[in-house]
Design an enzyme around this catalytic site. Structure first.
Site, short mmCIF file in Angstrom:
data_model
loop_
_atom_site.label_atom_id
_atom_site.label_comp_id
_atom_site.label_asym_id
_atom_site.label_seq_id
_atom_site.Cartn_x
_atom_site.Cartn_y
_atom_site.Cartn_z
CG HIS A 425 -53.27 27.10 -19.71
ND1 HIS A 425 -52.53 28.15 -19.19
CD2 HIS A 425 -53.20 26.11 -18.77
CE1 HIS A 425 -52.04 27.84 -18.03
NE2 HIS A 425 -52.42 26.58 -17.74
CB CYS A 441 -51.50 23.48 -17.21
SG CYS A 441 -53.17 22.89 -16.79
#
Length: 466
Positions: A425, A441
């Site tokens: 992301h 992440c």
């Protein structure tokens, strides 16, 4: 010595004429010929005549040929008279007027076969019964002509194309009323069986069915609407050139025969006009396919669907053939085309995440497409290693921000998950790429995350390792 010849003594002698031969007496032969001929004739007759005493439904046919017997049976039936007492008054009709029939020829042939005259044991057999058939239409016409007040004519079901609904519809049949022909038939049968030339029967008024029933019209309507539903020119199962319902209906003519059958015919010239436009609608060049595949060659995304090229064959007989199909209730005309295959371009894509180097590399067809410096999970939130695939994707999402998480980051952009809640992301809250910083992440700059988001389709392989 010859008559008048001279003798040895010089005298002339005369011999008496020879006594004529005695003629045979043939009078007995001439007397016997008539009797013999009669016997032969009787024997010959016995070979073609029906035995004495034979009868069919009271009609004596003994001593007759099969042909004469058939005529006698038919004549008796035709001449039998029925007086019908009905609510509209008394009328008298004959078997002939009622359209009464029996298979007289077959009955006579069977009578001779079972009971020939030459077979004395077959003489004087029991009479044979027979089933009388009446033509319902002739009977109704005869009775209604003689007692018009007893009849209300039925109305046949009809069908027509309705432009508003663009479908064929039925107008239902309406029953009429008339003298009960079943009672009249039974009376005629009884009189014929008894050999009675005339009888009387009481008959009520009963409903009279229309010659064309609602069910028959509905069946024809279903067939016609089936044509409209499917009308068109097909290549395989594809209706390549549809024919709209109104146009298809304009091609069709429906002709009822008044007995429940609706014949369909089609206008070949109107179809020919549509055939002229087929090449423009059918002919096309091949379109090559463009797909994204994984390292095993499986397609994970089709960018461009492949399409075969095709060229329409000879159309000279199409209009006539389609007209015949439509008359048979088939609205799907299969076109003859020559096809050209398409090629497929395959692009292999995969993603490699190196936690040691803190890099993410996009590989395309074995070549590096892009390589980014990233920040993976830190400490107890280290990013898991393994082989994964891109799954759910979303353009923006709040992360954390629910009970059980010790953080809350709003409006995280360009999220592409690959392992549960681990994904790629964009990151706006730090710029320390190259160092583990996340809760698991893969942090990237916003432009890089957007590029990966657009490039990596669902199913793209992701390899995470040290």
């Amino acid at each position: 010595m010859t008559d008048g010849a001279p003798g040895t003594d010089g005298a002339t002698y005369a011999w008496a004429p020879t006594e004529p031969a005695k003629r045979k007496n043939r009078s007995g032969l001439w007397i016997g010929i008539p009797a013999g001929a009669t016997a032969v004739a009787l024997i010959a007759a016995s070979l073609v005549l029906i035995a004495p005493g034979a009868s069919v439904a009271g009609v004596q046919i003994g001593g007759l040929t099969a042909g004469a017997a058939a005529q006698a049976i038919s004549s008796r039936l035709a001449d039998t008279t029925i007086t019908v007492d009905s609510p509209a008054g008394a009328v008298t009709v004959t078997g002939a007027e009622l359209g009464a029939t029996v298979d007289a020829a077959a009955l006579a042939d069977k009578a001779f076969s079972d009971n020939p005259m030459w077979k004395p044991a077959a003489w004087f057999p029991e009479g044979t019964g027979v089933s009388v058939q009446i033509d319902a239409a002739e009977a109704a016409a005869a009775l209604s002509a003689k007692a018009p007040g007893a009849y209300r004519a039925p109305v046949d079901a009809t069908l027509a194309y309705d432009a508003g609904s663009q479908a064929y519809v039925t107008t239902p049949a309406q029953p009429g009323e008339g003298i009960d022909t079943a009672a009249v038939t039974a009376a005629l049968q009884s009189a014929f069986d008894a050999g009675t030339p005339a009888t009387t029967v009481e008959a009520t008024l009963v409903p009279v069915d229309a010659a064309v029933s609602t069910e028959e019209a509905d069946a024809a309507v279903a067939s016609l609407n089936g044509i409209l539903d499917s009308a068109g020119f097909y290549i395989g199962d594809e209706r390549t050139v549809p024919v709209d319902r109104a146009t298809a209906a304009s091609w069709l003519t429906v002709t009822p025969d008044g007995k429940g059958d609706f014949a369909i015919s089609a206008d070949e010239s109107a179809i020919a006009a549509a055939v002229q436009g087929l090449p423009a609608a059918v002919n096309r060049a091949a379109v090559n396919a463009d797909v994204i595949v994984d390292t095993g060659g499986e397609v994970i995304k089709t960018l461009t669907e492949g399409q075969t090229g095709r060229t329409l064959g000879d159309t000279g007989s199409v209009a006539a053939a389609f007209a015949k199909q439509l008359a048979d209730g088939n609205g799907r005309y299969a076109l003859d085309v020559a096809e050209t295959a398409f090629d497929t371009t395959k692009t292999e894509r995969r993603i490699d995440v190196n936690l040691s180097a803190q890099t993410t590399t996009l590989w395309q067809n074995g070549q590096v497409y892009r390589s980014y410096t990233i920040s993976s999970g830190a400490g107890d939130h280290a990013t898991h290693t393994g082989e994964f695939r891109i799954g759910w994707k979303t353009e923006m999402q709040d992360m954390g921000c629910v009970p059980g998480y010790d953080y809350c980051t709003k409006d995280v952009p360009w999220v592409a998950y690959f392992n549960g809640d681990e994904g790629f992301h964009g990151t706006y809250w730090h710029n320390n790429f190259g160092t583990p910083m996340s809760h698991g992440c893969i942090n990237m700059t916003i432009p890089q995350a957007k590029e990966l988001y657009d490039w990596a389709y669902r199913g793209t392989e992701v390899s995470v390792h040290y």
